[in-house]
Design a protein around this motif. Structure first.
Motif, mmCIF file in Angstrom:
data_model
loop_
_atom_site.group_PDB
_atom_site.id
_atom_site.type_symbol
_atom_site.label_atom_id
_atom_site.label_comp_id
_atom_site.label_asym_id
_atom_site.label_seq_id
_atom_site.Cartn_x
_atom_site.Cartn_y
_atom_site.Cartn_z
ATOM 1 N N TYR A 1 -0.037 20.665 -5.573
ATOM 2 C CA TYR A 1 -0.160 21.654 -4.500
ATOM 3 C C TYR A 1 0.737 22.859 -4.757
ATOM 4 O O TYR A 1 0.299 24.001 -4.606
ATOM 5 N N LEU A 2 1.980 22.617 -5.141
ATOM 6 C CA LEU A 2 2.899 23.733 -5.386
ATOM 7 C C LEU A 2 2.456 24.595 -6.564
ATOM 8 O O LEU A 2 2.504 25.827 -6.504
ATOM 9 N N ILE A 3 2.014 23.960 -7.633
ATOM 10 C CA ILE A 3 1.560 24.711 -8.810
ATOM 11 C C ILE A 3 0.311 25.527 -8.477
ATOM 12 O O ILE A 3 0.222 26.719 -8.800
ATOM 13 N N ALA B 1 -12.008 31.017 -2.003
ATOM 14 C CA ALA B 1 -12.486 29.650 -2.229
ATOM 15 C C ALA B 1 -11.396 28.799 -2.878
ATOM 16 O O ALA B 1 -11.227 27.625 -2.534
ATOM 17 N N ALA B 2 -10.655 29.388 -3.807
ATOM 18 C CA ALA B 2 -9.554 28.662 -4.435
ATOM 19 C C ALA B 2 -8.458 28.348 -3.427
ATOM 20 O O ALA B 2 -7.874 27.262 -3.444
ATOM 21 N N ALA B 3 -8.172 29.268 -2.526
ATOM 22 C CA ALA B 3 -7.166 29.024 -1.497
ATOM 23 C C ALA B 3 -7.623 27.910 -0.561
ATOM 24 O O ALA B 3 -6.807 27.099 -0.110
ATOM 25 N N TRP B 4 -8.904 27.842 -0.270
ATOM 26 C CA TRP B 4 -9.429 26.765 0.560
ATOM 27 C C TRP B 4 -9.236 25.415 -0.131
ATOM 28 O O TRP B 4 -8.830 24.436 0.508
ATOM 29 N N LEU B 5 -9.520 25.362 -1.433
ATOM 30 C CA LEU B 5 -9.335 24.116 -2.173
ATOM 31 C C LEU B 5 -7.868 23.708 -2.230
ATOM 32 O O LEU B 5 -7.537 22.528 -2.110
ATOM 33 N N VAL B 6 -6.981 24.668 -2.394
ATOM 34 C CA VAL B 6 -5.556 24.365 -2.403
ATOM 35 C C VAL B 6 -5.128 23.851 -1.031
ATOM 36 O O VAL B 6 -4.311 22.931 -0.927
ATOM 37 N N GLY B 7 -5.692 24.392 0.016
ATOM 38 C CA GLY B 7 -5.411 23.891 1.354
ATOM 39 C C GLY B 7 -5.870 22.453 1.540
ATOM 40 O O GLY B 7 -5.208 21.663 2.220
ATOM 41 N N MET B 8 -6.993 22.103 0.928
ATOM 42 C CA MET B 8 -7.464 20.723 0.988
ATOM 43 C C MET B 8 -6.504 19.780 0.266
ATOM 44 O O MET B 8 -6.246 18.668 0.728
ATOM 45 N N ILE B 9 -5.967 20.216 -0.863
ATOM 46 C CA ILE B 9 -4.982 19.410 -1.584
ATOM 47 C C ILE B 9 -3.722 19.248 -0.738
ATOM 48 O O ILE B 9 -3.143 18.165 -0.657
ATOM 49 N N GLY B 10 -3.307 20.322 -0.078
ATOM 50 C CA GLY B 10 -2.144 20.251 0.805
ATOM 51 C C GLY B 10 -2.378 19.307 1.977
ATOM 52 O O GLY B 10 -1.469 18.580 2.385
ATOM 53 N N GLY B 11 -3.568 19.317 2.512
ATOM 54 C CA GLY B 11 -3.903 18.404 3.603
ATOM 55 C C GLY B 11 -3.879 16.945 3.164
ATOM 56 O O GLY B 11 -3.405 16.070 3.892
ATOM 57 N N ALA B 12 -4.391 16.691 1.955
ATOM 58 C CA ALA B 12 -4.350 15.330 1.417
ATOM 59 C C ALA B 12 -2.909 14.889 1.183
ATOM 60 O O ALA B 12 -2.547 13.740 1.467
ATOM 61 N N ASN B 13 -2.085 15.800 0.691
ATOM 62 C CA ASN B 13 -0.678 15.478 0.480
ATOM 63 C C ASN B 13 0.005 15.162 1.796
ATOM 64 O O ASN B 13 0.781 14.213 1.894
ATOM 65 N N HIS B 14 -0.281 15.936 2.813
ATOM 66 C CA HIS B 14 0.330 15.715 4.123
ATOM 67 C C HIS B 14 -0.103 14.368 4.713
ATOM 68 O O HIS B 14 0.708 13.638 5.299
ATOM 69 N N ALA B 15 -1.376 14.030 4.562
ATOM 70 C CA ALA B 15 -1.865 12.752 5.072
ATOM 71 C C ALA B 15 -1.213 11.585 4.342
ATOM 72 O O ALA B 15 -0.841 10.571 4.959
ATOM 73 N N LEU B 16 -1.054 11.716 3.030
ATOM 74 C CA LEU B 16 -0.391 10.653 2.265
ATOM 75 C C LEU B 16 1.076 10.524 2.649
ATOM 76 O O LEU B 16 1.604 9.406 2.760
ATOM 77 N N ARG B 17 1.749 11.667 2.868
ATOM 78 C CA ARG B 17 3.150 11.596 3.287
ATOM 79 C C ARG B 17 3.292 10.949 4.651
ATOM 80 O O ARG B 17 4.226 10.182 4.895
ATOM 81 N N PHE C 1 0.825 -1.212 0.000
ATOM 82 C CA PHE C 1 0.000 0.000 0.000
ATOM 83 C C PHE C 1 0.861 1.265 0.000
ATOM 84 O O PHE C 1 0.530 2.250 -0.654
ATOM 85 N N LYS C 2 1.979 1.212 0.711
ATOM 86 C CA LYS C 2 2.880 2.362 0.729
ATOM 87 C C LYS C 2 3.505 2.581 -0.640
ATOM 88 O O LYS C 2 3.650 3.721 -1.091
ATOM 89 N N LEU C 3 3.876 1.508 -1.306
ATOM 90 C CA LEU C 3 4.445 1.635 -2.657
ATOM 91 C C LEU C 3 3.405 2.135 -3.654
ATOM 92 O O LEU C 3 3.730 2.881 -4.583
ATOM 93 N N LEU C 4 2.166 1.724 -3.477
ATOM 94 C CA LEU C 4 1.099 2.208 -4.362
ATOM 95 C C LEU C 4 0.745 3.670 -4.085
ATOM 96 O O LEU C 4 0.329 4.394 -4.988
ATOM 97 N N ALA C 5 0.911 4.115 -2.848
ATOM 98 C CA ALA C 5 0.555 5.491 -2.485
ATOM 99 C C ALA C 5 1.656 6.488 -2.823
ATOM 100 O O ALA C 5 1.393 7.687 -2.931
ATOM 101 N N PHE C 6 2.884 6.022 -3.006
ATOM 102 C CA PHE C 6 4.001 6.943 -3.244
ATOM 103 C C PHE C 6 3.817 7.810 -4.498
ATOM 104 O O PHE C 6 4.086 9.022 -4.442
#
Length: 96
Positions: free
Chosen positions: A20-22, A75-91, A5-10
């Motif tokens: 997120y950065l873009i 609203a766009a900043a909120w959505l970008v924050g959600m993407i950042g949160g998902a990235n952090h959870a995956l990391r 699962f970790k290899l699939l999530a990487f």
């Protein structure tokens, strides 16, 4: 099994990190441009209040609010924050 699962999530960690950065750069750049533009539209709405009538001025005032930093860019900043949160959870899942 957890290693699989970790290899699939990487790859998702890499994709969401890059996305997120873009998106963060685009939100900052568009917020600056739309902030200036909303000031111009606000001044135009004041002129329209006195020349074309209340409804035309009010419509342009709503447009000025939507493109101001408190409207759609927030609203766009909120959505970008959600993407950042998902990235952090995956990391945390992959590396933690």
């Amino acid at each position: 099994m957890r290693l699989i699962f970790k290899l699939l999530a990487f790859p998702f960690v890499l994709v969401t990190g890059l996305l997120y950065l873009i998106c963060k750069f685009l939100v900052i750049a568009s917020g600056a441009v739309l902030g200036i533009l909303s000031g111009i539209v606000f001044l135009a709405s004041l002129v329209l209040f006195f020349t074309a009538g209340m409804w035309a001025g009010l419509a342009w005032l709503v447009i000025a609010f939507l493109i101001s930093p408190y409207g759609l860019p927030m609203a766009a900043a909120w959505l970008v924050g959600m993407i950042g949160g998902a990235n952090h959870a995956l990391r945390d899942f992959v590396f933690g």
